[in-house]
Every structure is written in structure tokens, then in C-alpha cells.
Design a protein around this motif. Sequence first.
Motif, PDB file in Angstrom:
ATOM      1  N   ASP A 102       0.865  -1.177   0.000  1.00 14.57           N
ATOM      2  CA  ASP A 102       0.000   0.000   0.000  1.00 14.57           C
ATOM      3  C   ASP A 102       0.904   1.231   0.000  1.00 14.57           C
ATOM      4  O   ASP A 102       1.657   1.450   0.952  1.00 14.57           O
ATOM      5  CB  ASP A 102      -0.881  -0.009   1.246  1.00 14.57           C
ATOM      6  CG  ASP A 102      -1.807   1.197   1.334  1.00 14.57           C
ATOM      7  OD1 ASP A 102      -1.581   2.204   0.623  1.00 14.57           O
ATOM      8  OD2 ASP A 102      -2.762   1.134   2.120  1.00 14.57           O
ATOM      9  N   PRO A 103       0.860   2.049  -1.056  1.00 18.33           N
ATOM     10  CA  PRO A 103       1.751   3.200  -1.132  1.00 18.33           C
ATOM     11  C   PRO A 103       1.491   4.249  -0.044  1.00 18.33           C
ATOM     12  O   PRO A 103       2.380   5.010   0.301  1.00 18.33           O
ATOM     13  CB  PRO A 103       1.507   3.777  -2.522  1.00 18.33           C
ATOM     14  CG  PRO A 103       0.306   3.125  -3.050  1.00 18.33           C
ATOM     15  CD  PRO A 103       0.038   1.903  -2.241  1.00 18.33           C
ATOM     16  N   GLU A 104       0.294   4.264   0.503  1.00 24.73           N
ATOM     17  CA  GLU A 104      -0.009   5.241   1.553  1.00 24.73           C
ATOM     18  C   GLU A 104       0.641   4.872   2.883  1.00 24.73           C
ATOM     19  O   GLU A 104       1.062   5.738   3.629  1.00 24.73           O
ATOM     20  CB  GLU A 104      -1.522   5.382   1.740  1.00 24.73           C
ATOM     21  CG  GLU A 104      -2.194   6.119   0.605  1.00 24.73           C
ATOM     22  CD  GLU A 104      -3.604   6.528   0.957  1.00 24.73           C
ATOM     23  OE1 GLU A 104      -4.304   5.766   1.655  1.00 24.73           O
ATOM     24  OE2 GLU A 104      -3.993   7.625   0.534  1.00 24.73           O
ATOM     25  N   THR A 105       0.690   3.579   3.186  1.00 21.97           N
ATOM     26  CA  THR A 105       1.231   3.154   4.480  1.00 21.97           C
ATOM     27  C   THR A 105       2.648   2.599   4.372  1.00 21.97           C
ATOM     28  O   THR A 105       3.361   2.533   5.369  1.00 21.97           O
ATOM     29  CB  THR A 105       0.352   2.060   5.099  1.00 21.97           C
ATOM     30  OG1 THR A 105       0.398   0.900   4.273  1.00 21.97           O
ATOM     31  CG2 THR A 105      -1.073   2.541   5.298  1.00 21.97           C
ATOM     32  N   GLY A 106       3.020   2.143   3.176  1.00 26.72           N
ATOM     33  CA  GLY A 106       4.318   1.509   2.997  1.00 26.72           C
ATOM     34  C   GLY A 106       4.352   0.074   3.501  1.00 26.72           C
ATOM     35  O   GLY A 106       5.401  -0.554   3.526  1.00 26.72           O
ATOM     36  N   LEU A 107       3.198  -0.449   3.896  1.00 21.95           N
ATOM     37  CA  LEU A 107       3.105  -1.819   4.406  1.00 21.95           C
ATOM     38  C   LEU A 107       2.552  -2.748   3.336  1.00 21.95           C
ATOM     39  O   LEU A 107       1.730  -2.333   2.509  1.00 21.95           O
ATOM     40  CB  LEU A 107       2.176  -1.880   5.625  1.00 21.95           C
ATOM     41  CG  LEU A 107       2.602  -1.090   6.858  1.00 21.95           C
ATOM     42  CD1 LEU A 107       1.483  -1.102   7.891  1.00 21.95           C
ATOM     43  CD2 LEU A 107       3.878  -1.656   7.434  1.00 21.95           C
ATOM     44  N   ASP A 108       2.974  -4.018   3.397  1.00 20.54           N
ATOM     45  CA  ASP A 108       2.372  -4.968   2.467  1.00 20.54           C
ATOM     46  C   ASP A 108       0.981  -5.338   2.983  1.00 20.54           C
ATOM     47  O   ASP A 108       0.684  -5.194   4.174  1.00 20.54           O
ATOM     48  CB  ASP A 108       3.262  -6.207   2.276  1.00 20.54           C
ATOM     49  CG  ASP A 108       3.314  -7.107   3.473  1.00 20.54           C
ATOM     50  OD1 ASP A 108       2.325  -7.830   3.704  1.00 20.54           O
ATOM     51  OD2 ASP A 108       4.339  -7.104   4.176  1.00 20.54           O
ATOM     52  N   ILE A 109       0.141  -5.788   2.072  1.00 21.98           N
ATOM     53  CA  ILE A 109      -1.264  -6.005   2.423  1.00 21.98           C
ATOM     54  C   ILE A 109      -1.479  -7.168   3.385  1.00 21.98           C
ATOM     55  O   ILE A 109      -2.491  -7.199   4.074  1.00 21.98           O
ATOM     56  CB  ILE A 109      -2.144  -6.167   1.163  1.00 21.98           C
ATOM     57  CG1 ILE A 109      -1.698  -7.359   0.342  1.00 21.98           C
ATOM     58  CG2 ILE A 109      -2.134  -4.886   0.348  1.00 21.98           C
ATOM     59  CD1 ILE A 109      -2.625  -7.692  -0.801  1.00 21.98           C
TER      60      ILE A 109
ATOM     61  N   MET B 255      -7.030   3.995  -2.310  1.00 22.32           N
ATOM     62  CA  MET B 255      -6.160   3.038  -3.001  1.00 22.32           C
ATOM     63  C   MET B 255      -6.842   1.702  -3.290  1.00 22.32           C
ATOM     64  O   MET B 255      -6.211   0.796  -3.818  1.00 22.32           O
ATOM     65  CB  MET B 255      -4.905   2.789  -2.166  1.00 22.32           C
ATOM     66  CG  MET B 255      -4.029   4.012  -1.988  1.00 22.32           C
ATOM     67  SD  MET B 255      -3.548   4.800  -3.555  1.00 22.32           S
ATOM     68  CE  MET B 255      -2.701   3.485  -4.370  1.00 22.32           C
ATOM     69  N   ALA B 256      -8.113   1.570  -2.972  1.00 15.76           N
ATOM     70  CA  ALA B 256      -8.802   0.276  -3.103  1.00 15.76           C
ATOM     71  C   ALA B 256      -8.728  -0.287  -4.523  1.00 15.76           C
ATOM     72  O   ALA B 256      -8.411  -1.468  -4.706  1.00 15.76           O
ATOM     73  CB  ALA B 256     -10.250   0.392  -2.657  1.00 15.76           C
ATOM     74  N   TYR B 257      -8.998   0.532  -5.536  1.00 16.93           N
ATOM     75  CA  TYR B 257      -8.977   0.044  -6.913  1.00 16.93           C
ATOM     76  C   TYR B 257      -7.572  -0.404  -7.311  1.00 16.93           C
ATOM     77  O   TYR B 257      -7.387  -1.466  -7.892  1.00 16.93           O
ATOM     78  CB  TYR B 257      -9.494   1.113  -7.881  1.00 16.93           C
ATOM     79  CG  TYR B 257     -10.999   1.238  -7.887  1.00 16.93           C
ATOM     80  CD1 TYR B 257     -11.766   0.574  -8.841  1.00 16.93           C
ATOM     81  CD2 TYR B 257     -11.657   2.007  -6.941  1.00 16.93           C
ATOM     82  CE1 TYR B 257     -13.151   0.682  -8.853  1.00 16.93           C
ATOM     83  CE2 TYR B 257     -13.036   2.117  -6.938  1.00 16.93           C
ATOM     84  CZ  TYR B 257     -13.783   1.448  -7.897  1.00 16.93           C
ATOM     85  OH  TYR B 257     -15.149   1.544  -7.892  1.00 16.93           O
ATOM     86  N   ALA B 258      -6.576   0.418  -6.994  1.00 16.88           N
ATOM     87  CA  ALA B 258      -5.193   0.087  -7.357  1.00 16.88           C
ATOM     88  C   ALA B 258      -4.718  -1.167  -6.625  1.00 16.88           C
ATOM     89  O   ALA B 258      -4.076  -2.042  -7.227  1.00 16.88           O
ATOM     90  CB  ALA B 258      -4.273   1.267  -7.049  1.00 16.88           C
TER      91      ALA B 258
END
Length: 101
Positions: free
Chosen positions: A19-26, A56-59
Motif C-alpha cells: 500500500d503506497p499510503e502506508t508503505g506496508l504490504d497487504i 487506493m482500493a482500486y489500485a
Amino acid sequence: MEIEAVRYQVHRALSEVVDPETGLDITRMDIIHDVSIGEAGEVSLVFRPSSPVCPMAYALANAIKKKLEGIADISSVRIHVQNFQRAEHLESLLNVRNESH
């Protein structure tokens, strides 16, 4: 096809989606649930974005689908979207492409 080997590949692929907003993997964000793998390589999972209006849901959903479709033993990917305002729309976009494969 060995289901446990595919399960490992799925987990590994999902951990590469960040997730580019958090920098964490999903997988660390705990937004993927109920992953199931059928005998013929069909994968089904629930995607719950972190917010009902997650920008970011769609991406993220598209990245999940592409990563999983890149695994040789997977024949199809079905993503169910929950906890998102436009869940039905996003799900229809993800899964209509799935049926054309």
C-alpha cells in the motif's frame, strides 16, 4: 498441483503488494481474508480495504489480481470486496476480466 505449495505462492505474492499510503504490504495490513484454493487452481479471497472510502482500493485490488494471475498453477482469481462504498463496482471490474481469461 499441490495446494499447500500454491497457498505458499499466494501468500508470498500477496506480501509483495504494498500500500503506497502506508508503505506496508497487504498481508501485514490484514486486509485479505478467507483465501481459498480449489483443486483446479481457482483462488477466491475477500479484500477489505482499510476504510470504506479507501483511495487506493482500486489500485490495490488490481495489483492483487495481477500478482495472483502471475502464478502458474492458478487457473482463476475471484476477489470479493467488503467494507468499501463502491464494493459492487470494484468487484464487477475485477471479476469480469477474470471470466475473459
